[in-house]
Write a protein that holds these residues in place. Structure first.
Motif, PDB file in Angstrom:
ATOM      1  N   LEU A 133       0.707  -1.218  -0.096  1.00 40.62           N
ATOM      2  CA  LEU A 133       0.082  -0.049   0.053  1.00 40.62           C
ATOM      3  C   LEU A 133       0.908   1.174  -0.028  1.00 40.62           C
ATOM      4  CD1 LEU A 133      -2.685  -0.834   2.517  1.00 40.62           C
ATOM      5  CD2 LEU A 133      -3.060  -0.981   0.035  1.00 40.62           C
ATOM      6  N   ALA A 134       2.106   1.192   0.707  1.00 37.82           N
ATOM      7  CA  ALA A 134       2.822   2.307   0.652  1.00 37.82           C
ATOM      8  C   ALA A 134       3.494   2.743  -0.788  1.00 37.82           C
ATOM      9  CB  ALA A 134       4.214   2.142   1.638  1.00 37.82           C
ATOM     10  N   VAL A 135       3.921   1.729  -1.564  1.00 36.81           N
ATOM     11  CA  VAL A 135       4.271   1.939  -3.111  1.00 36.81           C
ATOM     12  C   VAL A 135       2.973   2.427  -3.569  1.00 36.81           C
ATOM     13  CG1 VAL A 135       5.093   0.880  -5.100  1.00 36.81           C
ATOM     14  CG2 VAL A 135       5.890   0.109  -2.995  1.00 36.81           C
ATOM     15  N   LEU A 136       1.809   1.629  -3.604  1.00 38.96           N
ATOM     16  CA  LEU A 136       0.568   2.219  -4.242  1.00 38.96           C
ATOM     17  C   LEU A 136       0.271   3.596  -3.965  1.00 38.96           C
ATOM     18  CD1 LEU A 136      -1.447  -1.012  -4.283  1.00 38.96           C
ATOM     19  CD2 LEU A 136      -0.265   0.030  -6.192  1.00 38.96           C
ATOM     20  N   ALA A 137       0.541   4.117  -2.655  1.00 42.58           N
ATOM     21  CA  ALA A 137       0.120   5.573  -2.322  1.00 42.58           C
ATOM     22  C   ALA A 137       0.882   6.519  -3.096  1.00 42.58           C
ATOM     23  CB  ALA A 137       0.133   5.472  -0.926  1.00 42.58           C
ATOM     24  N   ARG A 138       1.993   6.017  -3.435  1.00 45.84           N
ATOM     25  CA  ARG A 138       3.072   7.133  -4.286  1.00 45.84           C
ATOM     26  C   ARG A 138       2.677   6.991  -5.766  1.00 45.84           C
ATOM     27  NH1 ARG A 138       6.739   4.753  -0.326  1.00 45.84           N
ATOM     28  NH2 ARG A 138       7.472   3.411  -2.025  1.00 45.84           N
ATOM     29  N   ASP A 139       2.429   5.811  -6.110  1.00 54.38           N
ATOM     30  CA  ASP A 139       2.191   5.584  -7.644  1.00 54.38           C
ATOM     31  C   ASP A 139       1.048   4.198  -7.735  1.00 54.38           C
ATOM     32  OD1 ASP A 139       2.062   5.082 -10.494  1.00 54.38           O
ATOM     33  OD2 ASP A 139       4.074   4.343 -10.661  1.00 54.38           O
ATOM     34  N   GLY A 140       0.074   4.772  -8.129  1.00 60.20           N
ATOM     35  CA  GLY A 140      -1.391   3.570  -8.106  1.00 60.20           C
ATOM     36  C   GLY A 140      -0.976   2.747  -9.271  1.00 60.20           C
ATOM     37  N   ARG A 141      -0.179   3.193 -10.312  1.00 59.15           N
ATOM     38  CA  ARG A 141       0.095   2.310 -11.567  1.00 59.15           C
ATOM     39  C   ARG A 141       1.575   1.750 -11.343  1.00 59.15           C
ATOM     40  NH1 ARG A 141      -3.313   2.528 -15.644  1.00 59.15           N
ATOM     41  NH2 ARG A 141      -1.911   1.803 -16.983  1.00 59.15           N
ATOM     42  N   ALA A 142       2.025   1.753 -10.200  1.00 59.27           N
ATOM     43  CA  ALA A 142       3.522   0.950 -10.177  1.00 59.27           C
ATOM     44  C   ALA A 142       3.401  -0.425 -10.452  1.00 59.27           C
ATOM     45  CB  ALA A 142       3.726   0.826  -8.663  1.00 59.27           C
ATOM     46  N   PRO A 143       4.454  -0.799 -11.459  1.00 61.78           N
ATOM     47  CA  PRO A 143       4.255  -2.133 -12.051  1.00 61.78           C
ATOM     48  C   PRO A 143       4.281  -3.344 -10.973  1.00 61.78           C
ATOM     49  CG  PRO A 143       6.405  -1.085 -12.634  1.00 61.78           C
ATOM     50  CD  PRO A 143       5.607   0.109 -11.792  1.00 61.78           C
ATOM     51  N   GLY A 182       8.344  -8.951  -1.457  1.00 60.44           N
ATOM     52  CA  GLY A 182       8.666 -10.104  -1.538  1.00 60.44           C
ATOM     53  C   GLY A 182       7.837 -11.100  -1.982  1.00 60.44           C
ATOM     54  N   TRP A 183       6.780 -10.793  -2.467  1.00 61.13           N
ATOM     55  CA  TRP A 183       6.071 -11.756  -3.230  1.00 61.13           C
ATOM     56  C   TRP A 183       5.992 -12.272  -4.681  1.00 61.13           C
ATOM     57  CZ3 TRP A 183       1.104  -8.633  -1.108  1.00 61.13           C
ATOM     58  CH2 TRP A 183       0.941  -8.826   0.358  1.00 61.13           C
ATOM     59  N   SER A 184       5.594 -13.191  -5.082  1.00 60.92           N
ATOM     60  CA  SER A 184       5.709 -13.270  -6.506  1.00 60.92           C
ATOM     61  C   SER A 184       4.741 -12.334  -7.059  1.00 60.92           C
ATOM     62  CB  SER A 184       5.225 -14.668  -6.963  1.00 60.92           C
ATOM     63  OG  SER A 184       4.000 -15.060  -6.650  1.00 60.92           O
ATOM     64  N   GLN A 185       4.788 -12.202  -8.485  1.00 66.96           N
ATOM     65  CA  GLN A 185       3.899 -11.211  -9.298  1.00 66.96           C
ATOM     66  C   GLN A 185       2.435 -11.786  -9.255  1.00 66.96           C
ATOM     67  OE1 GLN A 185       4.982  -9.697 -13.039  1.00 66.96           O
ATOM     68  NE2 GLN A 185       7.305  -9.797 -12.390  1.00 66.96           N
ATOM     69  N   SER A 186       2.439 -12.935  -9.165  1.00 66.16           N
ATOM     70  CA  SER A 186       0.830 -13.793  -9.046  1.00 66.16           C
ATOM     71  C   SER A 186       0.218 -13.575  -7.884  1.00 66.16           C
ATOM     72  CB  SER A 186       1.073 -15.009  -9.393  1.00 66.16           C
ATOM     73  OG  SER A 186       1.975 -15.809  -8.416  1.00 66.16           O
ATOM     74  N   THR A 187       1.004 -13.426  -7.012  1.00 68.58           N
ATOM     75  CA  THR A 187       0.559 -13.278  -5.338  1.00 68.58           C
ATOM     76  C   THR A 187       0.394 -11.749  -5.276  1.00 68.58           C
ATOM     77  OG1 THR A 187       1.977 -15.160  -4.373  1.00 68.58           O
ATOM     78  CG2 THR A 187       1.193 -13.466  -2.745  1.00 68.58           C
ATOM     79  N   VAL A 188       1.072 -10.952  -5.843  1.00 71.27           N
ATOM     80  CA  VAL A 188       0.613  -9.357  -5.778  1.00 71.27           C
ATOM     81  C   VAL A 188      -0.624  -9.313  -6.452  1.00 71.27           C
ATOM     82  CG1 VAL A 188       1.357  -7.465  -6.752  1.00 71.27           C
ATOM     83  CG2 VAL A 188       3.117  -8.651  -5.647  1.00 71.27           C
TER      84      VAL A 188
END
Length: 337
Positions: free
Chosen positions: A190-200, A209-215
């Motif tokens: 959530l901290a990353v998304l609060a800065r950039d909601g479209r973060a890859p 530390g999760w896999s992309q599928s978990t994210v």
């Protein structure tokens, strides 16, 4: 009139992002009838010039936070440094200096009464050149958050909006897809998304530390139960708007719900909520100019028969909007720790 610096495609893109901040450019392009490259190019220009920020934010009602509207009275030369110090706090948003130049209004949220006490009872009242502090607890929000003023613009047709909108969830506890309690990894996400909601996904995966599928699955769960929503912070002049005003209204309790909903339906209202205190209904309205504000007050507001008293406070400077404060040069002014 709309600003010549922006065109209908810019406005349609902003509207699309308000409906779904993480919508793939390919889906937006299909709905808008342009190429993927055109959408990507327009978004890059808007983002890099600071005209638009897509932010992933949490709904305070869902995560259990208490929201306060804080009014800070300052000495004449103190409003800017106090507002900037408030804006640097992670628990504040929408920090504005109002028209008399001595009042700062801000939204703050806290997970507990003790956290609220720290700012409202200990820090702000003892800040140099602050001469008065009042706080109103937000009881109910009629409009704001994921809804967004952009959704009232009519830039996209209802059919286009329906193709882009994320299906709503009832957010009920224990329902299928409920995200459950937030974990430490969730908070990093959530901290990353609060800065950039479209973060890859790669950036979100690295942060958690999760896999992309978990994210991807966790994002879907957080959105489905209403914990996470996306908002677009954009320059008002993209839509030809130039004047923001805070209204503090007094309404009998028996008329509060109906009046608040009527207010929320106004095209000019970006935010509306019920609060504690003598002025129990607060709204932020955005108009094209002073003449448009006058027309709004003497027509739409005048038609709200339950309003017994109104205080009008134009915003002369916005210090902070939704989400974290963008990086700025160092400023030595601080609130006491």
């Amino acid at each position: 009139m709309k600003s010549d610096a922006y065109d209908d495609l810019d406005r349609a893109l902003v509207h699309a992002l308000q409906l779904d901040g993480r919508a793939p450019f390919s889906r937006i392009a299909e709905v808008l009838g342009v190429s993927d490259q055109t959408v990507a190019r327009r978004y890059t220009r808007l983002r890099t010039t600071g005209a638009v920020r897509v932010l992933g934010l949490t709904d305070p009602a869902v995560v259990g936070d208490v929201v306060w509207m804080v009014r800070v009275q300052c000495l004449p030369d103190a409003a800017v440094p106090v507002a900037e110090a408030l804006a640097r706090r992670t628990d504040t948003s929408w920090v504005h200096i109002l028209s008399d130049g001595t009042e700062v209004v801000a939204t703050t949220r806290a997970a507990s009464g003790q956290d609220s006490d720290a700012l409202l009872l200990r820090k702000l009242p003892h800040t140099p050149r602050v001469v008065g502090v009042s706080a109103r607890c937000v009881l109910h929000q009629f409009f704001g958050g994921p809804l967004g003023l952009v959704n009232k613009s009519g830039v996209l047709s209802p059919e286009q909006a329906a193709r882009l909108a994320v299906p709503e969830s009832d957010g009920s506890a224990g329902s299928e897809g409920s995200a459950g309690p937030l974990t430490a990894e969730d908070r990093k996400l959530l901290a990353v998304l609060a800065r950039d909601g479209r973060a890859p996904l790669t950036e979100l995966a690295a942060a958690t530390g999760w896999s992309q599928s978990t994210v991807r699955r966790r994002l879907a769960a957080l959105r489905a139960d209403g914990t996470l929503y996306f908002d677009v912070d954009q320059r008002q002049r993209i839509f030809g708007l130039g004047m923001t005003t805070v209204l503090w209204l007094s309404v009998p309790p028996s008329e509060l719900a109906a009046t608040g909903q009527a207010l929320a339906d106004h095209a000019e209202v970006a935010f509306a909520c019920a609060t504690t205190g003598p002025n129990n209904l607060m709204a932020t309205v955005v108009c094209e100019d002073v003449a448009a504000l006058y027309t709004y007050l003497t027509t739409r507001i005048a038609a709200l028969s339950a309003v017994r008293h109104m205080e009008t406070s134009p915003v002369i400077r916005r210090i902070k909007g939704p989400g974290p404060l963008p990086p700025t040069p160092h400023d030595p002014s601080r609130l006491p720790s």
